[in-house]
Motif scaffolding. Structure first.
Motif, PDB file in Angstrom:
ATOM      1  N   UNK A  98      14.445   0.809  20.494  1.00  0.00           N
ATOM      2  CA  UNK A  98      13.118   1.398  20.434  1.00  0.00           C
ATOM      3  C   UNK A  98      12.040   0.328  20.664  1.00  0.00           C
ATOM      4  N   UNK A  99      12.303  -0.888  20.187  1.00  0.00           N
ATOM      5  CA  UNK A  99      11.323  -1.960  20.427  1.00  0.00           C
ATOM      6  C   UNK A  99      11.257  -2.301  21.921  1.00  0.00           C
ATOM      7  N   UNK A 100      12.416  -2.290  22.595  1.00  0.00           N
ATOM      8  CA  UNK A 100      12.419  -2.514  24.047  1.00  0.00           C
ATOM      9  C   UNK A 100      11.660  -1.377  24.738  1.00  0.00           C
ATOM     10  N   UNK A 101      11.887  -0.147  24.254  1.00  0.00           N
ATOM     11  CA  UNK A 101      11.214   1.011  24.861  1.00  0.00           C
ATOM     12  C   UNK A 101       9.695   0.872  24.729  1.00  0.00           C
ATOM     13  N   UNK A 102       9.243   0.345  23.595  1.00  0.00           N
ATOM     14  CA  UNK A 102       7.800   0.134  23.401  1.00  0.00           C
ATOM     15  C   UNK A 102       7.308  -0.940  24.381  1.00  0.00           C
ATOM     16  N   UNK A 103       8.075  -2.024  24.492  1.00  0.00           N
ATOM     17  CA  UNK A 103       7.704  -3.091  25.429  1.00  0.00           C
ATOM     18  C   UNK A 103       7.657  -2.554  26.856  1.00  0.00           C
ATOM     19  N   UNK A 104       8.618  -1.693  27.195  1.00  0.00           N
ATOM     20  CA  UNK A 104       8.674  -1.122  28.537  1.00  0.00           C
ATOM     21  C   UNK A 104       7.420  -0.296  28.832  1.00  0.00           C
ATOM     22  N   UNK A 105       7.014   0.501  27.839  1.00  0.00           N
ATOM     23  CA  UNK A 105       5.812   1.317  28.028  1.00  0.00           C
ATOM     24  C   UNK A 105       4.568   0.425  28.131  1.00  0.00           C
ATOM     25  N   UNK A 106       4.520  -0.633  27.321  1.00  0.00           N
ATOM     26  CA  UNK A 106       3.353  -1.524  27.338  1.00  0.00           C
ATOM     27  C   UNK A 106       3.243  -2.290  28.649  1.00  0.00           C
ATOM     28  N   UNK A 107       4.373  -2.478  29.318  1.00  0.00           N
ATOM     29  CA  UNK A 107       4.379  -3.256  30.561  1.00  0.00           C
ATOM     30  C   UNK A 107       3.521  -2.603  31.638  1.00  0.00           C
ATOM     31  N   UNK A 108       3.252  -1.323  31.498  1.00  0.00           N
ATOM     32  CA  UNK A 108       2.399  -0.639  32.476  1.00  0.00           C
ATOM     33  C   UNK A 108       0.919  -0.789  32.127  1.00  0.00           C
ATOM     34  N   UNK A 109       0.621  -1.567  31.096  1.00  0.00           N
ATOM     35  CA  UNK A 109      -0.743  -1.775  30.626  1.00  0.00           C
ATOM     36  C   UNK A 109      -1.468  -0.445  30.396  1.00  0.00           C
ATOM     37  N   UNK A 110      -0.885   0.387  29.536  1.00  0.00           N
ATOM     38  CA  UNK A 110      -1.458   1.719  29.332  1.00  0.00           C
ATOM     39  C   UNK A 110      -2.746   1.664  28.514  1.00  0.00           C
ATOM     40  N   UNK A 111      -3.575   2.702  28.666  1.00  0.00           N
ATOM     41  CA  UNK A 111      -4.790   2.809  27.869  1.00  0.00           C
ATOM     42  C   UNK A 111      -4.537   3.580  26.582  1.00  0.00           C
ATOM     43  N   UNK A 112      -3.427   4.335  26.567  1.00  0.00           N
ATOM     44  CA  UNK A 112      -3.069   5.059  25.350  1.00  0.00           C
ATOM     45  C   UNK A 112      -1.548   5.070  25.242  1.00  0.00           C
ATOM     46  N   UNK A 113      -1.066   5.029  24.007  1.00  0.00           N
ATOM     47  CA  UNK A 113       0.383   5.100  23.793  1.00  0.00           C
ATOM     48  C   UNK A 113       0.704   6.371  23.021  1.00  0.00           C
ATOM     49  N   UNK A 114       1.645   7.139  23.559  1.00  0.00           N
ATOM     50  CA  UNK A 114       2.074   8.374  22.916  1.00  0.00           C
ATOM     51  C   UNK A 114       3.455   8.144  22.291  1.00  0.00           C
ATOM     52  N   UNK A 115       3.555   8.366  20.992  1.00  0.00           N
ATOM     53  CA  UNK A 115       4.832   8.153  20.299  1.00  0.00           C
ATOM     54  C   UNK A 115       5.380   9.498  19.825  1.00  0.00           C
ATOM     55  N   UNK A 116       6.559   9.860  20.323  1.00  0.00           N
ATOM     56  CA  UNK A 116       7.160  11.139  19.947  1.00  0.00           C
ATOM     57  C   UNK A 116       8.277  10.899  18.933  1.00  0.00           C
ATOM     58  N   UNK A 117       7.940  10.989  17.653  1.00  0.00           N
ATOM     59  CA  UNK A 117       8.890  10.738  16.559  1.00  0.00           C
ATOM     60  C   UNK A 117       9.707   9.476  16.815  1.00  0.00           C
ATOM     61  N   UNK A 118       9.044   8.336  16.924  1.00  0.00           N
ATOM     62  CA  UNK A 118       9.729   7.115  17.361  1.00  0.00           C
ATOM     63  C   UNK A 118      10.781   6.593  16.389  1.00  0.00           C
ATOM     64  N   UNK A 119      10.741   7.018  15.147  1.00  0.00           N
ATOM     65  CA  UNK A 119      11.717   6.479  14.187  1.00  0.00           C
ATOM     66  C   UNK A 119      12.697   7.533  13.691  1.00  0.00           C
ATOM     67  N   UNK A 120      12.608   8.747  14.227  1.00  0.00           N
ATOM     68  CA  UNK A 120      13.437   9.841  13.686  1.00  0.00           C
ATOM     69  C   UNK A 120      14.920   9.681  13.980  1.00  0.00           C
ATOM     70  N   UNK A 121      15.249   8.965  15.059  1.00  0.00           N
ATOM     71  CA  UNK A 121      16.666   8.822  15.413  1.00  0.00           C
ATOM     72  C   UNK A 121      17.248   7.512  14.877  1.00  0.00           C
ATOM     73  N   UNK A 122      16.479   6.820  14.046  1.00  0.00           N
ATOM     74  CA  UNK A 122      16.912   5.495  13.599  1.00  0.00           C
ATOM     75  C   UNK A 122      17.583   5.544  12.227  1.00  0.00           C
TER      76      UNK A 122
END
Lengths: 229, 250
Positions: free
Chosen positions: B151-175
């Motif tokens: 999940x931390x890699x997934x966050x880094x992957x999303x940030x790599x696009x330099x987004x203006x907003x981050x949408x998190x869909x239950x990011x810890x529910x499968x952990x």
């Protein structure tokens, strides 16, 4: 019933050469059918997956018609329609080889398109969503994310298709493509060892299909192993 | 068109119907301000994930409009790909690309979509991996990572696009429970750095701690919106109280 079989024709190098030539042609046809058929099969597979009716309906019709009619009918019909006169390239009569190959490609691409479609559908939807959420276009997502993963599902099934096609090429004896059954017929005419040659045909087909099946199983196991690491 | 009052996302009359019977969303209005952290809470089936997934058109709305940075989202619009670049999304099931290494997972879209050079993309990926504490996993493949690491890699992957907003869909529910903390820590750092975030979550303590506003949803509608203090300690609506009691927050 004929009980005593006489395989003495196997001692004749000329007969053996004919049989192995036939075997080579069978393998060549089956290989072309799977290799070229896979590329062609991408078209109906992607058309059916597009979700656009004007693309998916013709592709579905194509797949259903080809899968719902005997290969023999398709081969004879294509042979009749193309009607290419006899001419040789590399010792192969193109008059029968070309329509044979075209019919086989049409047939195999319909079956393979279903294999590809299944393989693509088996890739988790979340993969597409992740790629699209990163701004990747639908086609980029297909090429870089979905297809590379779908290949793993597609490959083993493609091996099975290869085995099936090897057996189905025997149908080309009807249009005179010099594949294995054709050569069996030639040798049969010269030796009259009918039963023995049919047994021989079975053995030769098995020589192709059995190792191939084993190879595919091994490959599949390795794939699964790679997934579990 | 200019952005009105710093509203980065503007949702009006949003409806979503699945299979023409189930009403997942029945008319939602919501604004997200730039730099704001908004958590969406509510019972399962309340439509919170659907609402989030509509924000970048992962789910195409049945009715209503969504404006992002002054642009109206539309599925026919070819610009949807460009708008999505600016909206990072993190999924419950991580959705890392299993056939690519951690580095490739992060650099793929920046290289192909943003047209960064390999060097630029690699440098950025290294910085991002450092940020999420996974520099040593740069050459690993997703199946070699724990859930929290994925999940931390997934966050880094999303940030790599330099987004203006981050949408998190239950990011810890499968952990697994012991991995929730590491992911929340990354999200907390992101919130503190001023990232605009919309988080669908069941982590009430986290929502209370990081959010500027909390949205409570039930049965496809927004029941109540307020600061974490109001929602978690003094909610006005009966349904909010009932829900929070059931999850042991009040």
């Amino acid at each position: 019933m004929k009980v005593f079989l006489n395989f003495s024709f196997l001692r004749d190098a000329d007969y053996l050469a004919l049989l192995f030539q036939g075997l080579g042609m069978t393998l060549f046809l089956a290989f072309l059918a799977v290799a070229l058929g896979s590329i062609l099969a991408l078209i109906p597979a992607l058309m059916r997956l597009s979700g656009k009716k004007f693309l998916s309906i013709p592709a579905t019709a194509y797949v259903e018609i080809i899968r719902g009619t005997p290969l023999l009918v398709q081969v004879l019909l294509i042979y009749q329609l193309l009607n290419i006169p006899l001419f040789l390239i590399g010792g192969i009569d193109m008059g029968s080889f070309v329509p044979g190959l075209v019919a086989l490609l049409i047939n195999s691409s319909a079956y393979i398109s279903e294999i590809i479609r299944g393989g693509i559908l088996a890739v988790d939807r979340g993969q597409t969503e992740a790629a699209r959420s990163l701004g990747m276009s639908a086609s980029l997502t297909m090429r870089k994310i979905v297809l590379p993963q779908a290949v793993k599902n597609i490959f083993p099934a493609l091996g099975n298709e290869f085995v099936t096609i090897i057996k189905e090429t025997s149908i080309f004896v009807y249009v005179g493509v010099a594949e294995l059954m054709y050569q069996i017929g030639v040798v049969k005419g010269m030796t009259l060892a009918v039963t023995e040659l049919y047994v021989m045909a079975g053995i030769l087909y098995l020589m192709l299909t059995y190792p191939l099946s084993k190879l595919m199983n091994a490959f599949e196991r390795r794939m699964r192993h790679a997934d579990a690491k | 068109m200019q952005m009105p009052n710093n509203k980065i996302i503007q949702i009006r009359g949003l409806k979503k119907t699945f299979k023409s019977t189930i009403h997942a969303l029945s008319g939602v209005d919501l604004d997200i301000q730039k730099g704001e952290v908004v958590s969406i809470i509510g019972p399962s089936g309340s439509g919170k994930s659907t609402l989030l997934r509509c924000m970048n058109f992962m789910e195409v709305p049945s009715a209503g409009s969504i404006m992002f940075e002054g642009n109206l989202l539309s599925i026919k619009d070819k610009n949807i790909n460009q708008l999505r670049e600016k909206m990072g999304m993190v999924f419950q099931s991580f959705n890392l690309f299993p056939h690519l290494s951690v580095l490739e997972n992060i650099t793929l879209s920046p290289r192909l979509v943003l047209k960064l050079s390999d060097d630029e993309a690699n440098i950025m990926a290294k910085e991002l991996l450092d940020k999420v504490g996974l520099s040593d996993k740069i050459d690993a493949y997703p199946n070699q990572l724990s859930g929290g690491q994925k999940q931390r890699v997934a966050i880094a992957r999303a940030l790599a696009m330099k987004p203006d907003v981050m949408l998190f869909d239950e990011p810890t529910s499968a952990l697994d429970p012991e991995m929730v903390g590491e992911v929340l820590a990354v999200m907390r750092a992101l919130a503190n750095a001023g990232m605009t975030m919309v988080i669908v979550t069941h982590e009430m303590a986290f929502a209370k701690e990081v959010s500027d506003r909390v949205v409570f949803m039930a049965e496809g509608s927004i029941v109540e919106i307020g600061t974490p203090e109001v929602i978690f300690t003094n909610p006005k609506e009966e349904r909010t109280k009932t829900f929070l009691k059931r999850v042991n927050v009040i």
